[in-house]
Design an enzyme around this catalytic site. Structure first.
Site, PDB file in Angstrom:
ATOM      1  N   CYS A 114      41.793  42.313  32.619  1.00 33.53           N
ATOM      2  CA  CYS A 114      42.857  42.194  32.954  1.00 33.53           C
ATOM      3  C   CYS A 114      44.049  41.825  32.680  1.00 33.53           C
ATOM      4  O   CYS A 114      45.394  41.981  33.194  1.00 33.53           O
ATOM      5  CB  CYS A 114      42.033  42.022  33.901  1.00 33.53           C
ATOM      6  SG  CYS A 114      40.547  42.295  35.173  1.00 33.53           S
ATOM      7  N   HIS A 248      48.245  40.166  39.023  1.00 34.81           N
ATOM      8  CA  HIS A 248      46.999  40.960  38.543  1.00 34.81           C
ATOM      9  C   HIS A 248      46.551  41.464  40.297  1.00 34.81           C
ATOM     10  O   HIS A 248      46.287  40.073  41.170  1.00 34.81           O
ATOM     11  CB  HIS A 248      46.335  40.552  37.984  1.00 34.81           C
ATOM     12  CG  HIS A 248      44.607  41.349  37.882  1.00 34.81           C
ATOM     13  ND1 HIS A 248      44.553  42.774  37.448  1.00 34.81           N
ATOM     14  CD2 HIS A 248      43.590  40.557  37.982  1.00 34.81           C
ATOM     15  CE1 HIS A 248      43.523  42.678  37.312  1.00 34.81           C
ATOM     16  NE2 HIS A 248      42.690  41.525  37.904  1.00 34.81           N
ATOM     17  N   ASN A 278      40.361  46.336  42.106  1.00 36.93           N
ATOM     18  CA  ASN A 278      40.924  45.689  40.589  1.00 36.93           C
ATOM     19  C   ASN A 278      40.541  46.776  39.527  1.00 36.93           C
ATOM     20  O   ASN A 278      39.459  47.318  39.349  1.00 36.93           O
ATOM     21  CB  ASN A 278      39.614  44.938  40.674  1.00 36.93           C
ATOM     22  CG  ASN A 278      40.373  43.922  39.555  1.00 36.93           C
ATOM     23  OD1 ASN A 278      40.950  44.401  38.514  1.00 36.93           O
ATOM     24  ND2 ASN A 278      39.855  42.587  39.570  1.00 36.93           N
TER      25      ASN A 278
HETATM   26  O1  UT7 Z   1      39.907  40.656  37.591  1.00 37.17           O
HETATM   27  C1  UT7 Z   1      39.475  40.148  37.036  1.00 37.17           C
HETATM   28  C2  UT7 Z   1      39.262  38.561  37.521  1.00 37.17           C
HETATM   29  N1  UT7 Z   1      37.503  39.138  38.563  1.00 37.17           N
HETATM   30  C3  UT7 Z   1      38.628  38.217  39.748  1.00 37.17           C
HETATM   31  O2  UT7 Z   1      39.563  37.425  39.939  1.00 37.17           O
HETATM   32  C4  UT7 Z   1      37.032  38.495  40.778  1.00 37.17           C
HETATM   33  C5  UT7 Z   1      37.276  37.158  40.922  1.00 37.17           C
HETATM   34  N2  UT7 Z   1      36.438  36.694  42.481  1.00 37.17           N
HETATM   35  C6  UT7 Z   1      36.309  36.686  43.989  1.00 37.17           C
HETATM   36  O3  UT7 Z   1      37.317  38.010  44.003  1.00 37.17           O
HETATM   37  C7  UT7 Z   1      35.488  36.271  44.515  1.00 37.17           C
HETATM   38  O4  UT7 Z   1      34.702  35.191  44.191  1.00 37.17           O
HETATM   39  C8  UT7 Z   1      34.570  37.523  45.260  1.00 37.17           C
HETATM   40  C9  UT7 Z   1      35.223  38.645  46.453  1.00 37.17           C
HETATM   41  C10 UT7 Z   1      33.863  38.190  43.730  1.00 37.17           C
HETATM   42  C11 UT7 Z   1      33.342  36.579  46.167  1.00 37.17           C
HETATM   43  O5  UT7 Z   1      33.866  36.129  47.057  1.00 37.17           O
HETATM   44  P1  UT7 Z   1      33.311  34.537  47.819  1.00 37.17           P
HETATM   45  O6  UT7 Z   1      34.001  34.209  48.962  1.00 37.17           O
HETATM   46  O7  UT7 Z   1      33.720  33.874  46.626  1.00 37.17           O
HETATM   47  O8  UT7 Z   1      32.382  35.095  48.127  1.00 37.17           O
HETATM   48  P2  UT7 Z   1      30.505  34.184  47.063  1.00 37.17           P
HETATM   49  O9  UT7 Z   1      30.189  34.737  45.860  1.00 37.17           O
HETATM   50  O10 UT7 Z   1      31.086  33.032  47.821  1.00 37.17           O
HETATM   51  O11 UT7 Z   1      29.749  35.234  47.925  1.00 37.17           O
HETATM   52  C12 UT7 Z   1      29.692  35.054  49.340  1.00 37.17           C
HETATM   53  C13 UT7 Z   1      27.910  35.851  49.225  1.00 37.17           C
HETATM   54  C14 UT7 Z   1      26.902  35.523  48.347  1.00 37.17           C
HETATM   55  O12 UT7 Z   1      25.782  35.826  49.838  1.00 37.17           O
HETATM   56  P3  UT7 Z   1      25.125  33.724  50.223  1.00 37.17           P
HETATM   57  O13 UT7 Z   1      24.903  33.403  48.720  1.00 37.17           O
HETATM   58  O14 UT7 Z   1      26.355  33.045  50.353  1.00 37.17           O
HETATM   59  O15 UT7 Z   1      23.951  34.463  51.030  1.00 37.17           O
HETATM   60  C15 UT7 Z   1      26.594  36.678  48.022  1.00 37.17           C
HETATM   61  O16 UT7 Z   1      25.167  37.750  48.210  1.00 37.17           O
HETATM   62  O17 UT7 Z   1      27.950  37.375  50.230  1.00 37.17           O
HETATM   63  C16 UT7 Z   1      27.113  37.557  49.421  1.00 37.17           C
HETATM   64  N3  UT7 Z   1      27.708  39.121  48.519  1.00 37.17           N
HETATM   65  C17 UT7 Z   1      28.432  40.252  49.315  1.00 37.17           C
HETATM   66  N4  UT7 Z   1      27.489  40.307  50.879  1.00 37.17           N
HETATM   67  C18 UT7 Z   1      28.057  41.595  51.706  1.00 37.17           C
HETATM   68  C19 UT7 Z   1      28.274  39.347  47.298  1.00 37.17           C
HETATM   69  N5  UT7 Z   1      28.805  40.809  47.535  1.00 37.17           N
HETATM   70  C20 UT7 Z   1      28.867  40.888  48.496  1.00 37.17           C
HETATM   71  C21 UT7 Z   1      28.995  42.220  48.812  1.00 37.17           C
HETATM   72  N6  UT7 Z   1      28.872  42.703  50.522  1.00 37.17           N
HETATM   73  N7  UT7 Z   1      29.378  43.968  47.989  1.00 37.17           N
END
Ligand code: UT7
Length: 321
Positions: A114, A248, A278
């Site tokens: 990225c 980005h 992204n």
């Molecule tokens: O470009 C390269 C760099 N990449 C990035 O910059 C991405 C960086 N990370 C992020 O953007 C965020 O961490 C995410 C968008 C990937 C996730 O957001 P978050 O606030 O960190 O959520 P989380 O990982 O804490 O997940 C929360 C919950 C989990 O469930 P539990 O364990 O709390 O019950 C996941 O299983 O959300 C669940 N989850 C989803 N739910 C519905 C994960 N993906 C999904 C989904 N739909 N697509």
């Protein structure tokens, strides 16, 4: 005579097929509400058929050349930022070179995931400053949909495909106030397991993107603000001088968190993540192209670009448009 690498053209290509969050709800245990609130993404473009990384890159390049009122004969080099090249080799940049009908000069790929576009811009800038090239096409083109595990809701809802391109031209420093002012590149391979593809040529496996989203999120804001501050210092500028932050486009919360740390107000951030998702190395040139076309970015504006991705690799480029 001291030189400056000045952006004189910009262009983009987005695949015809648009996939909304609602469409993803049909095949995955996810919701429009979750995707919007956690990432800011509403839709993404997905490449099909002829829309390979090199083909899309060539389309974006043609638009950038037309904008600059140049043709391919005016270009000395093509630098393509991508992690999703059509083939293991040759480079997708050489395929773009052929697609454009360019039989002189040279072309190569840069792979910094990225952060690829800021790495490619930095490389092109150095080539221009050292008189290795007069005009360089700098392209970011990606087909991340091809390395998605479409059963993994934690990653596949976040990415999209597309290409953006910029023409950088060597101009006399004394004759212009435009051009690249400062660059800063960083990487730290200790974090490779936070964001990677679990296969490749030397492992004889077909790989899919794997990400520890929470960990990447935590590194992102801190490291993006740090590289942007470093570039501002190198440029002798402060956040007040920045007309547009062109980040980005991975996650709206990362974009706003970084801007808050830098003291750049929301109204001076260019945001396209809602429409593109992204697109890895394509995200900054896509945002630049949208920003110029919409009239937001004007000649003379100071632009601060920053990106982070797999590696981890990150960096920042400041330029006056
Ligand atoms: O470009 C390269 C760099 N990449 C990035 O910059 C991405 C960086 N990370 C992020 O953007 C965020 O961490 C995410 C968008 C990937 C996730 O957001 P978050 O606030 O960190 O959520 P989380 O990982 O804490 O997940 C929360 C919950 C989990 O469930 P539990 O364990 O709390 O019950 C996941 O299983 O959300 C669940 N989850 C989803 N739910 C519905 C994960 N993906 C999904 C989904 N739909 N697509």
């Amino acid at each position: 005579m001291a030189r400056r690498a000045v952006a004189v053209g910009v262009g983009r290509y987005l695949p015809a097929r648009i996939v909304s969050n609602a469409e993803l709800e049909k095949s995955l245990d996810t919701s429009d509400e979750w995707i919007r609130t956690r990432s800011g993404i509403e839709r993404r473009h997905i490449a099909e058929g002829k829309e390979t990384t090199s083909w899309m890159g060539a389309e974006a390049a043609k638009q950038a050349l037309a904008y600059a009122k140049l043709d391919v004969g005016d270009i000395d080099a093509i630098i393509l930022a991508t992690s999703t090249a059509d083939l293991t080799f040759p480079s997708a940049a050489t395929l773009i070179q052929a697609e454009l009908g360019m039989t002189h000069g040279f072309a190569f790929d840069v792979q910094a995931v990225c952060a690829g576009f800021v790495y490619a811009m930095t490389t092109a800038n150095l080539m221009i400053l050292s008189s290795q090239a007069e005009r360089v096409l700098v392209i970011g083109s990606e087909t991340f949909s091809k390395i998605m595990d479409w059963t993994d809701r934690s990653t596949c809802v976040l990415f999209g495909d597309g290409a953006g391109a910029v023409v950088l031209e060597s101009q006399e420093e004394a004759a212009t106030s435009s051009g690249i002012i400062a660059t800063d590149l960083r990487s730290d391979g200790r974090y490779s397991e936070l964001l990677y593809v679990d296969g490749g040529v030397s492992t004889q496996m077909t790989g899919y993107l794997r990400m520890n989203g929470g960990q990447v999120f935590r590194h992102a804001i801190e490291k993006l603000a740090d590289t942007a501050e470093t570039a501002l210092q190198k440029a002798g500028l402060t956040a007040d001088d920045v007309d547009w932050l062109v980040p980005h486009q991975a996650n709206i919360r990362i974009i706003h968190g970084t801007a808050r740390k830098l003291n750049v107000p929301t109204e001076r951030i260019l945001v396209t993540v809602q429409d593109h998702g992204n697109t890895s190395a394509a995200s900054i040139p896509l945002a630049l192209s949208v920003g110029v076309e919409s009239g937001c970015i004007k000649s003379g504006d100071i632009l601060l670009t920053e990106a982070i991705g797999g590696g981890l690799a990150w960096g920042s480029v400041i330029l006056r448009w």
